[in-house]
Design an enzyme around this catalytic site. Structure first.
Site, mmCIF file in Angstrom:
data_model
loop_
_atom_site.group_PDB
_atom_site.id
_atom_site.type_symbol
_atom_site.label_atom_id
_atom_site.label_comp_id
_atom_site.label_asym_id
_atom_site.label_seq_id
_atom_site.Cartn_x
_atom_site.Cartn_y
_atom_site.Cartn_z
ATOM 1 N N TYR A 54 -53.035 72.469 58.886
ATOM 2 C CA TYR A 54 -52.590 71.320 57.896
ATOM 3 C C TYR A 54 -51.200 71.807 57.387
ATOM 4 O O TYR A 54 -50.038 71.180 57.509
ATOM 5 C CB TYR A 54 -53.382 71.133 57.014
ATOM 6 C CG TYR A 54 -52.769 69.906 56.152
ATOM 7 C CD1 TYR A 54 -53.203 68.503 56.483
ATOM 8 C CD2 TYR A 54 -52.049 69.815 55.194
ATOM 9 C CE1 TYR A 54 -52.686 67.488 55.775
ATOM 10 C CE2 TYR A 54 -51.350 68.719 54.542
ATOM 11 C CZ TYR A 54 -51.732 67.428 54.825
ATOM 12 O OH TYR A 54 -51.013 66.648 54.349
ATOM 13 N N PHE A 106 -26.553 50.729 63.951
ATOM 14 C CA PHE A 106 -27.818 50.698 64.542
ATOM 15 C C PHE A 106 -28.732 50.113 64.007
ATOM 16 O O PHE A 106 -28.885 50.063 62.712
ATOM 17 C CB PHE A 106 -28.036 52.086 65.029
ATOM 18 C CG PHE A 106 -29.490 52.085 65.809
ATOM 19 C CD1 PHE A 106 -29.156 51.594 67.022
ATOM 20 C CD2 PHE A 106 -30.691 52.397 65.382
ATOM 21 C CE1 PHE A 106 -30.429 51.219 67.851
ATOM 22 C CE2 PHE A 106 -31.898 51.991 66.219
ATOM 23 C CZ PHE A 106 -31.628 51.673 67.506
ATOM 24 N N THR A 107 -29.840 49.448 64.337
ATOM 25 C CA THR A 107 -30.903 48.373 63.856
ATOM 26 C C THR A 107 -31.638 48.964 62.798
ATOM 27 O O THR A 107 -31.418 48.605 61.440
ATOM 28 C CB THR A 107 -31.530 47.879 65.061
ATOM 29 O OG1 THR A 107 -32.268 49.025 65.644
ATOM 30 C CG2 THR A 107 -30.919 47.021 65.894
ATOM 31 N N ASP A 196 -25.944 60.893 63.102
ATOM 32 C CA ASP A 196 -27.125 60.430 63.852
ATOM 33 C C ASP A 196 -26.973 61.228 65.317
ATOM 34 O O ASP A 196 -26.163 60.918 65.977
ATOM 35 C CB ASP A 196 -27.081 58.880 63.965
ATOM 36 C CG ASP A 196 -28.343 58.475 64.852
ATOM 37 O OD1 ASP A 196 -28.960 59.136 65.715
ATOM 38 O OD2 ASP A 196 -28.716 57.176 64.691
ATOM 39 N N LYS A 239 -35.405 60.934 72.037
ATOM 40 C CA LYS A 239 -34.340 60.539 72.969
ATOM 41 C C LYS A 239 -33.616 62.122 73.750
ATOM 42 O O LYS A 239 -34.519 62.345 74.445
ATOM 43 C CB LYS A 239 -33.036 59.854 72.297
ATOM 44 C CG LYS A 239 -33.362 58.218 72.160
ATOM 45 C CD LYS A 239 -34.404 58.314 71.098
ATOM 46 C CE LYS A 239 -34.020 56.701 70.624
ATOM 47 N NZ LYS A 239 -35.131 56.469 69.337
ATOM 48 N N ARG A 363 -29.223 43.412 73.526
ATOM 49 C CA ARG A 363 -28.498 43.938 72.588
ATOM 50 C C ARG A 363 -27.281 43.147 71.990
ATOM 51 O O ARG A 363 -26.293 43.373 72.460
ATOM 52 C CB ARG A 363 -27.986 45.434 72.848
ATOM 53 C CG ARG A 363 -28.975 46.472 73.180
ATOM 54 C CD ARG A 363 -29.470 47.326 71.961
ATOM 55 N NE ARG A 363 -30.436 46.823 71.094
ATOM 56 C CZ ARG A 363 -31.280 47.409 70.450
ATOM 57 N NH1 ARG A 363 -31.198 48.827 70.594
ATOM 58 N NH2 ARG A 363 -32.080 46.660 69.289
ATOM 59 N N PHE A 430 -35.838 41.548 66.756
ATOM 60 C CA PHE A 430 -35.882 41.640 68.123
ATOM 61 C C PHE A 430 -37.104 42.157 68.701
ATOM 62 O O PHE A 430 -37.421 41.866 69.754
ATOM 63 C CB PHE A 430 -34.457 42.243 68.559
ATOM 64 C CG PHE A 430 -34.739 43.681 68.085
ATOM 65 C CD1 PHE A 430 -34.120 43.966 66.876
ATOM 66 C CD2 PHE A 430 -35.272 44.792 68.642
ATOM 67 C CE1 PHE A 430 -34.051 45.316 66.088
ATOM 68 C CE2 PHE A 430 -35.018 46.196 68.363
ATOM 69 C CZ PHE A 430 -34.667 46.302 66.972
HETATM 70 N N1 F0G Z 1 -30.608 56.206 65.924
HETATM 71 C C1 F0G Z 1 -30.400 55.866 67.085
HETATM 72 C C2 F0G Z 1 -28.985 55.775 67.724
HETATM 73 C C3 F0G Z 1 -31.401 55.109 67.867
HETATM 74 O O1 F0G Z 1 -31.180 54.699 69.340
HETATM 75 C C4 F0G Z 1 -32.779 54.907 67.575
HETATM 76 C C5 F0G Z 1 -33.894 54.433 68.068
HETATM 77 C C6 F0G Z 1 -32.918 55.497 66.239
HETATM 78 C C7 F0G Z 1 -31.710 56.128 65.488
HETATM 79 C C8 F0G Z 1 -34.371 55.394 65.604
HETATM 80 O O2 F0G Z 1 -35.112 56.308 65.994
HETATM 81 O O3 F0G Z 1 -36.993 54.769 67.306
HETATM 82 O O4 F0G Z 1 -37.227 57.504 66.766
HETATM 83 O O5 F0G Z 1 -37.243 55.747 65.243
HETATM 84 N N2 F0G Z 1 -33.510 54.060 69.387
HETATM 85 C C9 F0G Z 1 -34.400 53.118 70.119
HETATM 86 C C10 F0G Z 1 -33.633 52.573 71.409
HETATM 87 C C11 F0G Z 1 -35.692 52.571 69.414
HETATM 88 O O6 F0G Z 1 -34.270 51.836 72.162
HETATM 89 O O7 F0G Z 1 -32.596 52.520 71.232
HETATM 90 P P1 F0G Z 1 -36.645 56.152 66.259
#
Ligand code: F0G
Length: 443
Positions: A54, A106-107, A196, A239, A363, A430
């Site tokens: 843990y 970014f979303t 990021d 990624k 997108r 989305f």
């Molecule tokens: N920042 C970037 C630039 C991203 O592309 C993503 C995720 C995140 C942060 C968030 O990370 O998914 O691990 O919580 N991108 C995915 C995509 C969802 O399909 O581009 P996460």
């Protein structure tokens, strides 16, 4: 393989949203490069070294060591994935009424900034919003725009939010020279720079290829320098770091790290696992090292370029230069007869799936969502379909099949109709929104 009839039924069932398809109904899956990469033999071996204690797992210390060595930050707080890190960082640094400037939104990043009470302001260069601009560093910050935000909001800019390889711009890099200027400007105004780092190695590759004076410099070196210009980073290890799950927040400041270690136990897990199993942390640690090898990144970005160049030669409108993690179709030029209110990129992604079972994603206006203040739909200049390439998964033949399918859809583009949204979730719509074709048939 599926038949067109099967895909028609699957698409209807999924509300014309590729996120709602079952993966068994997908032939080539280019939805995302997130968590979809193939782990190496070394990473799989690493899973067997999982220390599932843990607290104080060996794998945490290995991860911490990898982050310190390859990115250079002092403190590492593991999280279940990138948005976990974004959540914690936003809660610590943002006060209601703050303004966060960044090189395009970014979303998930913007949502966490907004939920913490900030307003996000886009300060990326104008070229980033033009899919046809050949600017080599479309991820660059417009320094005048940034300085204006800093000047107009004294004491209310907790940090500048800088992404390496800007996802929403089409996988476009920021230059070292530009990040140095951003750093200097932020320091002059007494604020921080948060990176990021999700696709920082891909960004470093573009710097090596394109930035004067950087040729021949190892990607690992450039990654270290990019990180050194910032005060901390959020990372989705799904990624660049080649893992199927995982992430972290890394910072140099002792006080912020202490607060993050405290908050992580509320939302993610103990500060030595943050929502990951020990074996996941091991896979991330190994993946970080693999991700900054020049040979790997050359092959990875090279495969994306192969697909992009092919489509470009055939006259298909895509975002140029070709990005690091995917090829982005320009739906506005692809479907000029579909107005943005009818979600052209969403319709195009659906049409591509219908044609061949290739799964891409929207997108554009659907991803952009609504302005939290006015409730109006945000209308981004970029209306794109992302063909996202997982790392170390597909072959050149898969790229050929994909390109040929895009070509077939392009030939039939005049038949494709727009969509109407019939279900709209409140957050990150989305992912789960549902649609119906206007006029009853997609094409
Ligand atoms: N920042 C970037 C630039 C991203 O592309 C993503 C995720 C995140 C942060 C968030 O990370 O998914 O691990 O919580 N991108 C995915 C995509 C969802 O399909 O581009 P996460």
């Amino acid at each position: 393989m599926t038949t067109r009839e099967q895909r028609e039924a699957a698409l209807k069932e999924a509300g014309y949203n590729t996120f709602l398809l079952r993966s068994r109904d997908v032939y080539i899956d280019l939805l995302t490069d997130s968590g979809t990469s193939a782990m190496s033999d070394r990473q799989w071996a690493g899973l067997m070294l999982g220390d599932e204690a843990y607290a104080g797992s060996e794998n945490f210390y290995h991860l911490e060591e990898a982050v310190r060595r390859f990115y250079g930050y002092r403190h590492v707080i593991p999280t279940h994935q990138g948005r976990g890190a974004e959540h914690i960082l936003s809660r610590i640094l943002i006060r209601p009424g703050d303004v966060v400037p960044g090189n395009m939104y970014f979303t998930t990043t913007r949502l966490h900034q907004e939920l913490a009470g900030a307003t996000f302001t886009d300060v990326i260069i104008d070229e980033a919003h033009d899919p046809a601009s050949e600017h080599p560093f479309k991820g660059d910050v417009d320094l005048e725009k940034l300085e204006r935000v800093l000047k107009e909001n004294p004491g209310r800019v907790p940090y500048v939010s800088v992404a390496a390889t800007v996802n929403m711009a089409g996988g476009q890099p920021i230059s070292l020279a530009n990040l140095r200027e951003v750093r200097a400007l932020a320091s002059r105004y007494g604020t921080r720079v948060i990176l990021d780092a999700t696709r920082v190695a891909e960004n470093a590759w573009f710097i090596q290829q394109r930035e004067p004076g950087q040729q021949g410099r190892p990607v690992a070196d450039i990654v270290r320098e990019l990180c050194s210009l910032t005060d901390g980073c959020t990372m989705s290890a799904k990624k660049d770091p080649l893992a199927n799950i995982g992430g972290f927040l890394a910072v140099n400041d002792d006080e912020i790290a202490e607060q993050a270690r405290n908050l992580v136990v509320v939302y993610e897990g103990l500060h030595t696992y943050g929502g990951m199993a020990g074996r996941d942390m091991e896979a991330v640690a190994i993946g970080i090292e693999e991700s900054v090898q020049d040979d790997h990144i050359r092959a990875r970005v090279g495969q994306v370029l192969y697909l992009g160049e092919k489509l470009r030669r055939w006259g298909i409108p895509i975002v140029v230069p070709v990005g690091g993690h995917g090829v982005f179709l320009d739906a506005k030029r692809f479907l000029p007869h579909v107005p943005q209110e009818h979600y052209p990129a969403q319709a195009l992604a659906a049409a591509l799936y219908l044609d061949s079972g290739v799964r891409a994603m929207e997108r554009g206006i659907v991803s952009a969502g609504r302005d939290p203040q006015t409730g109006e739909e945000r209308k981004p200049r970029l209306e794109l379909v992302r063909l996202t390439i997982p790392r170390r998964v597909y072959t050149q033949a898969h790229m050929d099949v994909t390109a040929e399918s895009v070509y077939c859809v392009f030939e039939e583009r005049e038949k494709i109709r727009g969509l109407r949204m019939v279900f709209e979730p409140k957050f990150l719509r989305f992912f789960q929104a549902r649609f119906e074709p206007i006029g009853g048939r997609l094409m």
